[in-house]
Design a protein around this motif. Sequence first.
Motif, PDB file in Angstrom:
ATOM      1  N   ARG A  31      45.550 -11.297  19.693  1.00 54.47           N
ATOM      2  CA  ARG A  31      46.434 -10.195  20.043  1.00 54.47           C
ATOM      3  C   ARG A  31      46.290  -9.055  19.032  1.00 54.47           C
ATOM      4  NH1 ARG A  31      50.745  -9.866  23.330  1.00 54.47           N
ATOM      5  NH2 ARG A  31      50.684 -12.134  23.656  1.00 54.47           N
ATOM      6  N   ALA A  32      46.090  -9.412  17.750  1.00 52.71           N
ATOM      7  CA  ALA A  32      46.002  -8.397  16.705  1.00 52.71           C
ATOM      8  C   ALA A  32      44.658  -7.667  16.694  1.00 52.71           C
ATOM      9  CB  ALA A  32      46.238  -9.035  15.336  1.00 52.71           C
ATOM     10  N   ARG A  33      43.606  -8.281  17.233  1.00 49.20           N
ATOM     11  CA  ARG A  33      42.263  -7.682  17.185  1.00 49.20           C
ATOM     12  C   ARG A  33      41.414  -8.322  18.258  1.00 49.20           C
ATOM     13  NH1 ARG A  33      40.084  -3.280  16.180  1.00 49.20           N
ATOM     14  NH2 ARG A  33      41.802  -3.125  14.681  1.00 49.20           N
ATOM     15  N   SER A  34      40.996  -7.530  19.254  1.00 55.91           N
ATOM     16  CA  SER A  34      40.175  -8.047  20.341  1.00 55.91           C
ATOM     17  C   SER A  34      38.686  -7.859  20.098  1.00 55.91           C
ATOM     18  CB  SER A  34      40.549  -7.349  21.658  1.00 55.91           C
ATOM     19  OG  SER A  34      41.864  -7.653  22.042  1.00 55.91           O
ATOM     20  N   LEU A  35      38.314  -6.762  19.426  1.00 56.86           N
ATOM     21  CA  LEU A  35      36.911  -6.394  19.289  1.00 56.86           C
ATOM     22  C   LEU A  35      36.621  -5.897  17.878  1.00 56.86           C
ATOM     23  CD1 LEU A  35      36.735  -4.285  22.559  1.00 56.86           C
ATOM     24  CD2 LEU A  35      35.445  -6.389  22.219  1.00 56.86           C
ATOM     25  N   VAL A  36      35.400  -6.161  17.423  1.00 57.49           N
ATOM     26  CA  VAL A  36      34.828  -5.509  16.241  1.00 57.49           C
ATOM     27  C   VAL A  36      33.478  -4.970  16.698  1.00 57.49           C
ATOM     28  CG1 VAL A  36      34.015  -5.763  13.875  1.00 57.49           C
ATOM     29  CG2 VAL A  36      36.004  -7.084  14.652  1.00 57.49           C
ATOM     30  N   GLY A  37      33.414  -3.660  16.980  1.00 57.61           N
ATOM     31  CA  GLY A  37      32.251  -3.161  17.695  1.00 57.61           C
ATOM     32  C   GLY A  37      32.197  -3.860  19.043  1.00 57.61           C
ATOM     33  N   ALA A  38      31.002  -4.350  19.403  1.00 57.78           N
ATOM     34  CA  ALA A  38      30.871  -5.124  20.642  1.00 57.78           C
ATOM     35  C   ALA A  38      31.131  -6.608  20.431  1.00 57.78           C
ATOM     36  CB  ALA A  38      29.470  -4.929  21.228  1.00 57.78           C
ATOM     37  N   TRP A  39      31.355  -7.045  19.171  1.00 60.08           N
ATOM     38  CA  TRP A  39      31.680  -8.450  18.912  1.00 60.08           C
ATOM     39  C   TRP A  39      33.053  -8.732  19.524  1.00 60.08           C
ATOM     40  CZ3 TRP A  39      27.801 -11.289  16.987  1.00 60.08           C
ATOM     41  CH2 TRP A  39      26.809 -10.648  16.234  1.00 60.08           C
ATOM     42  N   CYS A  40      33.109  -9.674  20.448  1.00 58.10           N
ATOM     43  CA  CYS A  40      34.336  -9.903  21.199  1.00 58.10           C
ATOM     44  C   CYS A  40      34.836 -11.332  21.117  1.00 58.10           C
ATOM     45  CB  CYS A  40      34.133  -9.513  22.665  1.00 58.10           C
ATOM     46  SG  CYS A  40      32.823 -10.443  23.502  1.00 58.10           S
ATOM     47  N   PHE A  41      34.096 -12.204  20.436  1.00 57.51           N
ATOM     48  CA  PHE A  41      34.455 -13.626  20.401  1.00 57.51           C
ATOM     49  C   PHE A  41      33.850 -14.230  19.147  1.00 57.51           C
ATOM     50  CE2 PHE A  41      33.559 -18.085  21.338  1.00 57.51           C
ATOM     51  CZ  PHE A  41      34.661 -18.515  22.070  1.00 57.51           C
ATOM     52  N   ALA A  42      34.653 -15.004  18.405  1.00 55.90           N
ATOM     53  CA  ALA A  42      34.151 -15.668  17.199  1.00 55.90           C
ATOM     54  C   ALA A  42      34.831 -17.013  17.052  1.00 55.90           C
ATOM     55  CB  ALA A  42      34.396 -14.806  15.965  1.00 55.90           C
TER      56      ALA A  42
END
Length: 316
Positions: A31-42
């Motif tokens: 909820r706090a952060r969905s994306l970092v650039g195109a990175w969307c899942f970790a």
Amino acid sequence: MSVSDVQVVTSREVPLGGPRAMTVRRTLPQRARSLVGAWCFADHYGPDDVATTGGMDVPPHPHTGLQTVSWLFSGEIEHRDTTGAHAIVRAGELNLMTGGSGVAHSEVSTPDTGTLHGVQLWTALPDAARHLPRSFVHHVPEVVALDGATVRVLLGTLAGSTSPVPTHTPLLGAEVVLQPGTELVLDVAPGFEHGVLVDRGPVVLDGVELGRAELGYTAPGRQQLTIGNPGDRGARVMLLGGEPFPEPVVMWWNFIGRTHEEIARYREDWESGSARFGQVEGYGGQVQRLPAPPLPTVRLKARMAPPAARDPSAWG
């Protein structure tokens, strides 16, 4: 968020699908952060004693609209997919699978694996690339030795090293290992936002301490990142970066699309055995394919980078 801030994103534990549902620590999306650039899942997992936990056994399952980035610190995973690829994912070797309009794969830790430890990452594909044919790339990054640290560049450019693996949006992905007492200053692209995911810590990112499985996020505008290891043992992080992703992203289960209707169609295609995803050959598990869960009763909504992150005038 100002350029000087570091946002700390904590992980949550979730079971990975399959008959042996190993537990992973999921840092993106939140909820706090969905994306970092195109990175969307970790997802971050291990170190797991396979003799005790049973290791990884994920039956064939589908993906659309994304690339999977598999990276191990220890152990091995047997990968099979509908590009025809049959590969062993090993520590320090990048395996990147492009889902495009549809792909399926299975992941099983090998019998020789004693300790399984690594990350599974996804990048969202832009409209121009999200319907490309499925594909698979294997690459062994060089080890770049710095003062008190080593860097392996999976994607993009860092510390004078450039990965030959093509990406569809400007991206950075790298493993950084720091010796005790090391403070490392890295030149980075000011148009990128960055996430530092801690595998082994603590580490200090621009003055903010991060613990194991936490991610420190920095907005565009920085030309350097300072990562320090204040501890008495080695530290390791995954550095993820990219230009803020400008398109809406609808994520549900293993699918990325742009609308609720697209996701519903992908689910129907998977459940009906459509040729969209193909057939994974050679998987020997008890469950030959993961069934898709029911769609939620409400419409799926898009995730987007905050407007300030998408506006270059706010980058400083």
